[in-house]
Enzyme design. Structure first.
Site, PDB file in Angstrom:
ATOM      1  N   TRP A  75       3.019  -1.798 -20.601  1.00 41.66           N
ATOM      2  CA  TRP A  75       3.439  -2.047 -21.997  1.00 41.66           C
ATOM      3  C   TRP A  75       2.247  -2.009 -22.945  1.00 41.66           C
ATOM      4  O   TRP A  75       2.312  -1.435 -24.020  1.00 41.66           O
ATOM      5  CB  TRP A  75       4.216  -3.367 -22.113  1.00 41.66           C
TER       6      TRP A  75
ATOM      7  N   GLU B 233      -1.977   6.598  -8.000  1.00 39.76           N
ATOM      8  CA  GLU B 233      -0.997   5.671  -8.601  1.00 39.76           C
ATOM      9  C   GLU B 233      -1.047   4.313  -7.905  1.00 39.76           C
ATOM     10  O   GLU B 233      -0.923   3.263  -8.535  1.00 39.76           O
ATOM     11  CB  GLU B 233       0.425   6.247  -8.508  1.00 39.76           C
TER      12      GLU B 233
ATOM     13  N   TRP C 160       3.683  -6.893 -36.439  1.00 41.52           N
ATOM     14  CA  TRP C 160       4.838  -6.145 -35.948  1.00 41.52           C
ATOM     15  C   TRP C 160       6.039  -6.509 -36.810  1.00 41.52           C
ATOM     16  O   TRP C 160       6.153  -7.642 -37.262  1.00 41.52           O
ATOM     17  CB  TRP C 160       5.129  -6.504 -34.486  1.00 41.52           C
TER      18      TRP C 160
ATOM     19  N   TRP D  76      -3.792   2.529  -9.428  1.00 46.98           N
ATOM     20  CA  TRP D  76      -3.398   1.959 -10.735  1.00 46.98           C
ATOM     21  C   TRP D  76      -2.788   0.577 -10.528  1.00 46.98           C
ATOM     22  O   TRP D  76      -3.068  -0.364 -11.271  1.00 46.98           O
ATOM     23  CB  TRP D  76      -2.336   2.836 -11.425  1.00 46.98           C
TER      24      TRP D  76
ATOM     25  N   ASN E 238       8.812   6.508 -14.297  1.00 52.01           N
ATOM     26  CA  ASN E 238       7.579   6.185 -15.026  1.00 52.01           C
ATOM     27  C   ASN E 238       7.491   6.904 -16.372  1.00 52.01           C
ATOM     28  O   ASN E 238       7.127   6.317 -17.389  1.00 52.01           O
ATOM     29  CB  ASN E 238       6.363   6.526 -14.166  1.00 52.01           C
TER      30      ASN E 238
ATOM     31  N   TRP F 267       5.229  -5.439 -28.323  1.00 55.96           N
ATOM     32  CA  TRP F 267       5.363  -5.015 -26.924  1.00 55.96           C
ATOM     33  C   TRP F 267       5.832  -6.152 -26.017  1.00 55.96           C
ATOM     34  O   TRP F 267       6.461  -5.930 -24.992  1.00 55.96           O
ATOM     35  CB  TRP F 267       4.039  -4.435 -26.391  1.00 55.96           C
TER      36      TRP F 267
HETATM   37  C1  LIG Z   1       6.030   0.227 -19.757  1.00 57.99           C
HETATM   38  C2  LIG Z   1       5.809   0.275 -18.255  1.00 57.99           C
HETATM   39  C3  LIG Z   1       6.231  -0.786 -17.460  1.00 57.99           C
HETATM   40  C4  LIG Z   1       6.033  -0.759 -16.068  1.00 57.99           C
HETATM   41  N1  LIG Z   1       6.456  -1.825 -15.300  1.00 57.99           N
HETATM   42  C5  LIG Z   1       6.260  -1.825 -13.961  1.00 57.99           C
HETATM   43  C6  LIG Z   1       6.677  -2.918 -13.149  1.00 57.99           C
HETATM   44  O1  LIG Z   1       7.185  -3.938 -13.629  1.00 57.99           O
HETATM   45  N2  LIG Z   1       6.502  -2.822 -11.797  1.00 57.99           N
HETATM   46  C7  LIG Z   1       5.920  -1.727 -11.229  1.00 57.99           C
HETATM   47  O2  LIG Z   1       5.787  -1.685  -9.991  1.00 57.99           O
HETATM   48  N3  LIG Z   1       5.480  -0.694 -11.968  1.00 57.99           N
HETATM   49  C8  LIG Z   1       5.642  -0.696 -13.312  1.00 57.99           C
HETATM   50  N4  LIG Z   1       5.220   0.384 -14.068  1.00 57.99           N
HETATM   51  C9  LIG Z   1       4.505   1.485 -13.405  1.00 57.99           C
HETATM   52  C10 LIG Z   1       5.380   2.659 -12.916  1.00 57.99           C
HETATM   53  O3  LIG Z   1       6.241   3.086 -13.921  1.00 57.99           O
HETATM   54  C11 LIG Z   1       6.193   2.335 -11.662  1.00 57.99           C
HETATM   55  O4  LIG Z   1       5.356   1.757 -10.687  1.00 57.99           O
HETATM   56  C12 LIG Z   1       6.807   3.605 -11.077  1.00 57.99           C
HETATM   57  O5  LIG Z   1       7.680   4.190 -12.009  1.00 57.99           O
HETATM   58  C13 LIG Z   1       7.572   3.259  -9.818  1.00 57.99           C
HETATM   59  O6  LIG Z   1       8.181   4.393  -9.256  1.00 57.99           O
HETATM   60  P1  LIG Z   1       7.766   4.876  -7.790  1.00 57.99           P
HETATM   61  O7  LIG Z   1       7.766   3.749  -6.854  1.00 57.99           O
HETATM   62  O8  LIG Z   1       8.611   6.048  -7.456  1.00 57.99           O
HETATM   63  O9  LIG Z   1       6.272   5.306  -8.040  1.00 57.99           O
HETATM   64  P2  LIG Z   1       5.388   6.459  -7.425  1.00 57.99           P
HETATM   65  O10 LIG Z   1       5.184   7.453  -8.504  1.00 57.99           O
HETATM   66  O11 LIG Z   1       5.894   6.944  -6.132  1.00 57.99           O
HETATM   67  O12 LIG Z   1       3.971   5.708  -7.225  1.00 57.99           O
HETATM   68  C14 LIG Z   1       3.673   4.968  -6.041  1.00 57.99           C
HETATM   69  C15 LIG Z   1       3.386   3.531  -6.352  1.00 57.99           C
HETATM   70  O13 LIG Z   1       2.232   3.414  -7.170  1.00 57.99           O
HETATM   71  C16 LIG Z   1       2.397   2.322  -8.073  1.00 57.99           C
HETATM   72  N5  LIG Z   1       2.367   2.864  -9.443  1.00 57.99           N
HETATM   73  C17 LIG Z   1       2.792   4.073  -9.856  1.00 57.99           C
HETATM   74  N6  LIG Z   1       2.542   4.241 -11.166  1.00 57.99           N
HETATM   75  C18 LIG Z   1       1.950   3.107 -11.594  1.00 57.99           C
HETATM   76  C19 LIG Z   1       1.453   2.661 -12.844  1.00 57.99           C
HETATM   77  N7  LIG Z   1       1.492   3.432 -13.940  1.00 57.99           N
HETATM   78  N8  LIG Z   1       0.947   1.418 -12.922  1.00 57.99           N
HETATM   79  C20 LIG Z   1       0.880   0.619 -11.846  1.00 57.99           C
HETATM   80  N9  LIG Z   1       1.317   0.992 -10.623  1.00 57.99           N
HETATM   81  C21 LIG Z   1       1.847   2.216 -10.498  1.00 57.99           C
HETATM   82  C22 LIG Z   1       3.749   1.693  -7.785  1.00 57.99           C
HETATM   83  O14 LIG Z   1       3.555   0.610  -6.915  1.00 57.99           O
HETATM   84  C23 LIG Z   1       4.490   2.829  -7.105  1.00 57.99           C
HETATM   85  O15 LIG Z   1       5.503   2.403  -6.244  1.00 57.99           O
HETATM   86  C24 LIG Z   1       5.395   0.359 -15.468  1.00 57.99           C
HETATM   87  C25 LIG Z   1       4.972   1.428 -16.283  1.00 57.99           C
HETATM   88  C26 LIG Z   1       5.175   1.385 -17.661  1.00 57.99           C
HETATM   89  C27 LIG Z   1       4.714   2.548 -18.510  1.00 57.99           C
END
Ligand SMILES: Cc1cc2nc3c(=O)[nH]c(=O)nc-3n(C[C@H](O)[C@H](O)[C@H](O)COP(=O)(O)OP(=O)(O)OC[C@H]3O[C@@H](n4cnc5c(N)ncnc54)[C@H](O)[C@@H]3O)c2cc1C
Length: 472
Positions: free
Chosen positions: A381, A274, A305, A277, A340, A358
């Site tokens: 998005w 993640e 849209w 990602w 997420n 979006w």
């Molecule tokens: C529509 C949409 C919008 C999003 N907007 C953002 C946003 O503005 N800022 C943001 O930080 N993340 C965003 N994400 C990614 C993700 O949802 C969040 O990073 C995650 O929910 C944060 O929770 P956590 O810190 O507990 O993550 P954990 O699950 O603990 O993951 C660890 C770290 O990995 C990174 N990460 C995890 N999943 C993703 C992912 N899919 N994409 C990119 N990085 C990821 C984050 O930095 C996160 O803190 C988005 C995802 C979607 C589907």
């Protein structure tokens, strides 16, 4: 060298801060500067939202105290032209060097180019360093030297490179001799026009350290198993810290490695994925800046849209009649957090079921999220809308009822946000409209009065969305 300025942008910490450490090694006197960008920050601009603004200002308050111990005063100034303001401060202070950590988003990059140009004219050296990522824009490229556009091969290349160049956290900035300048007062979010909000996680650099410690000690091993269930805390909740730079990505990667990410611990391995990602999306926005407002996949640039403001409004208010969507929206609005899995469900619902662009959702999340990060948000998005890199194929559309039943089987999360469903039986909690009249009365949840009927029929909306993508 006598004087340097470190420009804090999204790196509100003193530990393992690459450019801050460089400034303290190169100059005998350093001041920190944070510029409240009036085109982005204050409530009236409608960009950064109250949770992120409050989270950042809390972090900057702690940062100021930590910097004071190193004899680095922090200037905090409001400006509509950060570059001009920074150069004025540099001139007043006689700074020969400005350091900052690199960003990859178009708005910041444009500012950095302007700064480089004017600083060169004024004889000021600029040091812009890699810090927010392990590998930056030209370090992970395909065999033909192009940026990756698909995550899995990018991740493979990232892991291969990391094995030969592991990045370890760097030192704390060095203490300098006392500085005569006093630090500035940091405004509250309310003073910038925001409503007061409660921040649900620990803030500042100290909060981030505590949270990473707790996650690594007790939850990372179960991350793969628990990460999709919003009713349990199976995730790290560190995204707001990574986005504000109150913790370094190197420290997070090191924690994952220590917990077995490279030795077969599935939880740590998945968590590292993640983090990769996050880095992938930063590279995508750097190499493909048009994706901020246009589809990554060129073939979808003419996609039409619907313009139905009443549907968008219902989504914004958490009044769609689909409990998992509504609960998620109410969570983000009240806490600045959204899981997420719920981000994917709500984003797909807006773009596929409500056929809404979006970009409208992306902007709304910008306003609501505490962890807003343009690269990840645009990436998430576009993925959900089916227009991005690696996007979910257009025919794979999440069903909000099945998603709710699968990831919140007892409705615990949904009920925590929607008190109107408190006594609805588990069997109906994700589709309360299926209750008959007597049952609705029994559990004080009359559909259309206490809780809305679904604003669209998912089956029909799904068929329409697939047809739309098929002809594009
Ligand atoms: C529509 C949409 C919008 C999003 N907007 C953002 C946003 O503005 N800022 C943001 O930080 N993340 C965003 N994400 C990614 C993700 O949802 C969040 O990073 C995650 O929910 C944060 O929770 P956590 O810190 O507990 O993550 P954990 O699950 O603990 O993951 C660890 C770290 O990995 C990174 N990460 C995890 N999943 C993703 C992912 N899919 N994409 C990119 N990085 C990821 C984050 O930095 C996160 O803190 C988005 C995802 C979607 C589907």
């Amino acid at each position: 060298m006598e004087n340097a300025i470190h420009w804090f942008r999204r790196d509100f910490r003193i530990h393992d801060n690459t450019a801050l450490s460089l400034a303290t090694r190169r100059a005998s006197s350093v001041i920190g500067v944070f510029i409240i960008d009036d085109r982005w920050f204050p409530a009236a601009m409608g960009k950064m939202g109250p949770h992120q603004a409050t989270f950042w200002l809390d972090a900057i308050r702690e940062l100021k105290d930590q910097l004071a111990k190193l004899n680095i005063p922090l200037r905090v100034v409001r400006s509509t032209d950060p570059v001009k303001t920074l150069l004025e401060i540099a001139a007043t202070r006689g700074a020969q060097l400005i350091t900052f950590n690199k960003d990859y988003e178009p708005y910041q990059l444009a500012m950095d180019r302007r700064l480089a140009k004017y600083a060169a004219g004024a004889g000021i050296e600029i040091a812009a360093l890699k810090d927010a990522v392990i590998f930056d824009e030209f370090e992970i490229l395909t065999g033909s030297n192009n940026p990756y556009t698909v995550f899995t091969p990018y991740k493979k290349a990232w892991l291969a490179k990391f094995s030969s160049h592991p990045a370890a956290p760097g030192p704390i900035a060095a203490a300098l001799r006392p500085h005569p300048m006093a630090a500035d007062v940091i405004p509250t979010a309310e003073a910038l026009g925001y409503a007061a909000v409660r921040i649900p996680i620990a803030t500042g650099e100290s909060g981030a350290q505590k949270m990473l410690g707790e996650f690594a000690d007790s939850r990372i091993g179960f991350y793969k198993r628990d990460r999709d269930y919003p009713a349990i805390t199976g995730i790290s909740l560190l995204s707001a810290h990574l986005s504000a730079g109150t913790i370094s990505v190197r420290q997070c990667v090191q924690a994952a490695a220590e917990q077995g990410a490279f030795r077969g611990c599935a939880g740590a391995e998945h968590w590292l994925s993640e983090i990769i990602w996050r880095e992938f999306y930063k590279m995508v926005i750097f190499h493909f800046p048009h994706t901020v407002c246009e589809p990554f996949q060129h073939r979808y640039r003419h996609l039409q849209w619907s313009d139905r403001p009443e549907l968008f409004e219902a989504w914004k208010q958490g009044q769609t009649g689909y409990p998992i969507v509504d609960a998620a929206i109410r969570q983000i609005r009240t806490t600045g957090l959204m899981h997420n899995r719920l981000r994917m469900i709500t984003a797909m619902f807006l773009t596929k079921d409500l056929d809404t662009h979006w970009r409208l959702g992306e902007r709304q999340f910008m306003r609501w999220l505490m962890d807003y990060d343009q690269a990840s948000n645009v990436g998430g998005w576009q993925w959900s809308a089916g227009t991005g890199t690696d996007a979910a194929p257009y025919f794979r559309i999440m069903n909000p009822v099945l998603q709710g039943q699968r990831y919140d089987p007892l409705g615990k999360f949904v009920r925590s946000m929607l008190p109107e469903l408190a006594t609805v039986p588990d069997e109906f909690v994700h589709e309360p409209w299926r209750m008959d009249g007597a049952m609705q009365r029994d559990c004080h949840c009359i559909i259309g009065e206490d809780y809305p009927a679904p604003i669209v029929d998912h089956g029909q909306a799904r068929a329409a969305a697939i047809a739309k993508f098929q002809v594009s």
